[in-house]
Design a protein around this motif. Structure first.
Motif, PDB file in Angstrom:
ATOM      1  N   ASN A 148      62.046 -29.260 -29.384  1.00  0.00           N
ATOM      2  CA  ASN A 148      63.381 -29.836 -29.351  1.00  0.00           C
ATOM      3  C   ASN A 148      63.529 -30.877 -30.453  1.00  0.00           C
ATOM      4  O   ASN A 148      62.546 -31.308 -31.049  1.00  0.00           O
ATOM      5  CB  ASN A 148      63.642 -30.459 -27.966  1.00  0.00           C
ATOM      6  N   GLU A 205      76.314 -32.984 -28.425  1.00  0.00           N
ATOM      7  CA  GLU A 205      75.306 -34.051 -28.435  1.00  0.00           C
ATOM      8  C   GLU A 205      73.986 -33.579 -29.037  1.00  0.00           C
ATOM      9  O   GLU A 205      73.296 -34.338 -29.697  1.00  0.00           O
ATOM     10  CB  GLU A 205      75.068 -34.559 -27.008  1.00  0.00           C
ATOM     11  N   GLN A 206      73.594 -32.330 -28.774  1.00  0.00           N
ATOM     12  CA  GLN A 206      72.302 -31.772 -29.195  1.00  0.00           C
ATOM     13  C   GLN A 206      71.134 -32.388 -28.441  1.00  0.00           C
ATOM     14  O   GLN A 206      69.995 -32.008 -28.652  1.00  0.00           O
ATOM     15  CB  GLN A 206      72.073 -31.905 -30.723  1.00  0.00           C
ATOM     16  N   GLY A 207      71.392 -33.334 -27.573  1.00  0.00           N
ATOM     17  CA  GLY A 207      70.395 -33.876 -26.659  1.00  0.00           C
ATOM     18  C   GLY A 207      70.919 -33.636 -25.250  1.00  0.00           C
ATOM     19  O   GLY A 207      72.033 -33.112 -25.069  1.00  0.00           O
ATOM     20  N   GLY A 208      70.154 -34.025 -24.235  1.00  0.00           N
ATOM     21  CA  GLY A 208      70.531 -33.695 -22.861  1.00  0.00           C
ATOM     22  C   GLY A 208      71.030 -34.870 -22.045  1.00  0.00           C
ATOM     23  O   GLY A 208      71.132 -34.769 -20.819  1.00  0.00           O
ATOM     24  N   ALA A 211      71.453 -28.686 -21.039  1.00  0.00           N
ATOM     25  CA  ALA A 211      69.998 -28.885 -21.066  1.00  0.00           C
ATOM     26  C   ALA A 211      69.506 -29.464 -22.396  1.00  0.00           C
ATOM     27  O   ALA A 211      68.306 -29.473 -22.668  1.00  0.00           O
ATOM     28  CB  ALA A 211      69.248 -27.592 -20.748  1.00  0.00           C
ATOM     29  N   GLY A 212      70.438 -29.958 -23.208  1.00  0.00           N
ATOM     30  CA  GLY A 212      70.031 -30.596 -24.464  1.00  0.00           C
ATOM     31  C   GLY A 212      69.561 -29.634 -25.532  1.00  0.00           C
ATOM     32  O   GLY A 212      69.006 -30.059 -26.545  1.00  0.00           O
ATOM     33  N   VAL A 213      69.760 -28.336 -25.327  1.00  0.00           N
ATOM     34  CA  VAL A 213      69.247 -27.347 -26.279  1.00  0.00           C
ATOM     35  C   VAL A 213      70.176 -27.243 -27.485  1.00  0.00           C
ATOM     36  O   VAL A 213      71.392 -27.135 -27.340  1.00  0.00           O
ATOM     37  CB  VAL A 213      69.103 -25.966 -25.605  1.00  0.00           C
ATOM     38  N   HIS A 234      70.104 -26.114 -32.092  1.00  0.00           N
ATOM     39  CA  HIS A 234      69.369 -25.395 -33.156  1.00  0.00           C
ATOM     40  C   HIS A 234      68.647 -24.194 -32.538  1.00  0.00           C
ATOM     41  O   HIS A 234      67.468 -23.945 -32.806  1.00  0.00           O
ATOM     42  CB  HIS A 234      68.369 -26.319 -33.866  1.00  0.00           C
ATOM     43  N   THR A 256      67.238 -36.276 -30.903  1.00  0.00           N
ATOM     44  CA  THR A 256      68.187 -36.240 -29.785  1.00  0.00           C
ATOM     45  C   THR A 256      67.515 -36.096 -28.427  1.00  0.00           C
ATOM     46  O   THR A 256      68.204 -36.116 -27.415  1.00  0.00           O
ATOM     47  CB  THR A 256      69.163 -35.061 -29.955  1.00  0.00           C
TER      48      THR A 256
END
Lengths: 433, 433
Positions: free
Chosen positions: A248, B215-218, B401-403, B405, A252
């Motif tokens: 990940n 966000e690219q984060g969770g 889930a922040g997933v 890329h 982020t």
């Protein structure tokens, strides 16, 4: 024996009152041993280099072929008629007085790793021939036949000595080694891969196997002890570890949300170190290979694969370490929210040296005035294979700073000579026993 | 505005008593936004795949060229006349009522990483055009000029937005990216690498820059909060660590004699984790890249090179972490008999979001009934570059889930629409202020 050689033997070797040379005072020719090691070093030497620049005498290479030709010339000079078996091993037999006795076999290998040194294998091989030369010079005929064996392709998996015990499979011969198949390589050095059974010797057909070798570790050098009596070649357990986290974004993904496979690996590497060093004994544990995926500075590692290797004379110790690291891995997986699988990839049993031969080595060294130390061999050797055929013994001499598989590999000339003399005297002691 | 569009706007938009549409109740067309994201996803979609299979729309690729053509059509449908600047950025300008005012600029990018998702960049880009389309449909003319900007090659180092501030060097243009030089790549998308100065905008020439992004984060997804108000884009410190031990035989080197570079690395990886997590705050620290030499199961590692990356809004925190890890490394080097050098390779300053714009985003979201959370952006964005030209604000929407890329990147359609409506309302709020 030529008349000149007999004369030289008379000069070099004190006689007992009966007129025979005193076997206990027989010594190898240290200068001749050094000269032969220096001459052999030319085959595979880096272009423009010196002895100190080491050697690349990869099995089946032109350098190997040329080195083997030189070794066969040395055998002839020592009164032996060299032969090549189907597994590419060079043998030189010296008849004994009692044709009913089995041979005492001794030797090593002359192939090297790429960018290796001039002592690993070479010392044991040329010392074995020097022992034969010394016996010929002194006109001594032993009770047992004596046989020097220079094993082919030790560094590529002890292929030659394995040919003696019949464990070389078709798959081994198909395997590529340094650009050729083992099969074609064997042909290049005069072996016969289609009739490997010709190289086999049945268990019990050899009286004893002896090998002189540099320690390749730094224990003797550090202790200042010239002769090591090898207790055995260690058992090896190898594992492949796969750690699955989740790759990940390193920017982020907050720390508590990470499933960092490399953090888990770090904890396992420390666990290996701690487990191995927290118990008494000489066991070792190593994580030597590790690959990270996707392996980018800005990505939390999602996958790590790494090796674990444990070595010890005791298989019980290895089994204990294997169980303990699995337990630790389960804890690490919970702590780091990763999945860890540990798969055994190889188990090598130990090859214990004969206690009788260990005592004979110790006694021979003691009679020569050398201190000895008993120690395991952490590295594999042809002796490990030959232990399946016969009682086995190994003599170690110091490696300066423990360096090996490197051009900086060094065993001092007096240590080389001392080892060869212990080999000679041990052979004579076994012959008398 | 066509008659039909005006009719639609009348139906969609309640009017105040004065007959003008109530700006506070203006909403984007969620179905149209979804449709445009789905249509754009075709350019770079894996052969035979669906929307859920993600996208590879690498900058300068055929997929990028085709996607940009589609985006220019969307601009035209929204009443904008697209233009391409020398740095390959797409712009669409909508005139304001007061020609003395500076433009409010908003947008994102449509290039992707290989095997990326359909929301990173795409959402912010198409939401920006959707905002323009909505204003056109509603017949609303703002005081400030509005400009949508779709930045070129964000994933390859924010090349397009950097062209706006004039920090693209000749070396950048020579760099190869996905098989072509940046220079040739720029030409493929209609840029003019020989006259990049044409893309520059002087600082102070833009009223405000806004960017909507996933966000690219969770963090938002986990907290169940639909709108993130970005406090700023974090500062990044990168280091390259070199650990020199001594490569030696894993069988013959006793544990106390080892100088194990990988053991030292394991201790440093744990130190990074411990330092970062033992202090309050949202700083992150990552060892993402690590290479072992010689990397063989039976050799004690002699050399390890690995990255360390720290990120936080506060440069003081990063400086503290840098000093602390050096201290730990000195201790690890002593404990493991290795040499450790830590070399800084990159320092990115933080880009703080304008507090005024943060309040405007928060107020706009609040008026729409959305909970908000303030958070830093751990990833880099074009907004980081534009912050040098103008007051900057960023709106985040949840990544499931922040997933990111990844083809599994997902932001739910209602969250996409919510983010676009917050963007619209924030633009209108800035326009009024």
């Amino acid at each position: 024996m030529t008349g000149l050689a007999a004369l030289a033997a008379c000069i070099a070797t004190p006689s007992t009152s009966s007129g025979k040379p005193a076997l206990e005072s027989l010594r190898i020719d240290a200068a001749r041993l050094q000269r032969s090691l220096e001459e052999l070093s030319v085959f595979g030497r880096p272009s423009g280099g010196t002895f100190a620049d080491g050697v690349s005498r990869i099995a089946y290479s032109d350098a190997d072929v040329a080195g083997r030709r030189y070794v066969m010339d040395l055998m002839r000079a020592a009164g032996l008629e060299p032969s090549i078996d189907a597994a590419g091993n060079l043998h030189g037999l010296r008849k004994g007085r009692d044709p009913s006795l089995k041979p005492i076999v001794f030797g090593s290998h002359i192939d090297s790793v790429p960018d290796g040194g001039n002592f690993d294998g070479d010392l044991g091989s040329l010392a074995a021939i020097e022992v034969m030369h010394t016996l010929q010079d002194a006109g001594i005929r032993t009770r047992h036949p004596l046989e020097v064996s220079i094993w082919s392709n030790e560094e590529g998996g002890t292929l030659g000595s394995r040919g003696q015990i019949g464990t070389v499979e078709a798959a081994d011969l198909d395997r590529m080694f340094a650009g050729v198949s083992m099969r074609d390589g064997l042909r290049r050095i005069g072996g016969d891969p289609d009739h490997l059974e010709g190289a086999r010797r049945p268990p019990g057909s050899v009286q004893a196997y002896l090998e002189l070798h540099i320690e390749q570790g730094g224990v003797l050098d550090k202790a200042g002890i010239p002769i090591g009596v090898v207790e055995g070649l260690v058992s090896i357990d190898e594992y492949e570890v796969e750690i699955r986290g989740f790759a990940n974004h390193a920017g982020t993904t907050p720390m508590p949300e990470r499933r960092n496979a490399l953090l888990a690996a770090a904890k396992l590497i420390e666990a290996v170190q701690e487990l191995v060093t927290s118990m008494p004994g000489r066991q070792v544990g190593t994580v030597g290979q590790l690959v990270v995926s996707p392996n980018a500075p800005n990505v939390v590692p999602g996958l790590v694969r790494h090796s674990i290797e444990f070595r010890d004379l005791s298989e019980d110790t290895l089994a204990h370490l294997g169980a303990a690291i699995r337990e630790r891995a389960a804890q690490v997986a919970r702590d780091t929210h990763t999945e860890i699988t540990i798969r055994p990839t190889e188990h090598l049993p130990p090859a214990l040296a004969s206690p009788v031969i260990q005592r004979q080595i110790e006694a021979s060294a003691g009679a020569l005035g050398f201190k000895t130390m008993h120690l395991p061999s952490g590295a594999g050797h042809d002796a490990q294979i030959m232990a399946r055929l016969a009682p086995m013994g190994m003599i170690f001499v110091p490696s300066v700073a423990g360096v090996s598989h490197s051009p900086h590999e060094l065993t001092r000339w007096p240590d080389c000579a001392n080892g060869a003399n212990v080999l000679l005297q041990t052979i004579l002691r076994i012959d008398r026993s």
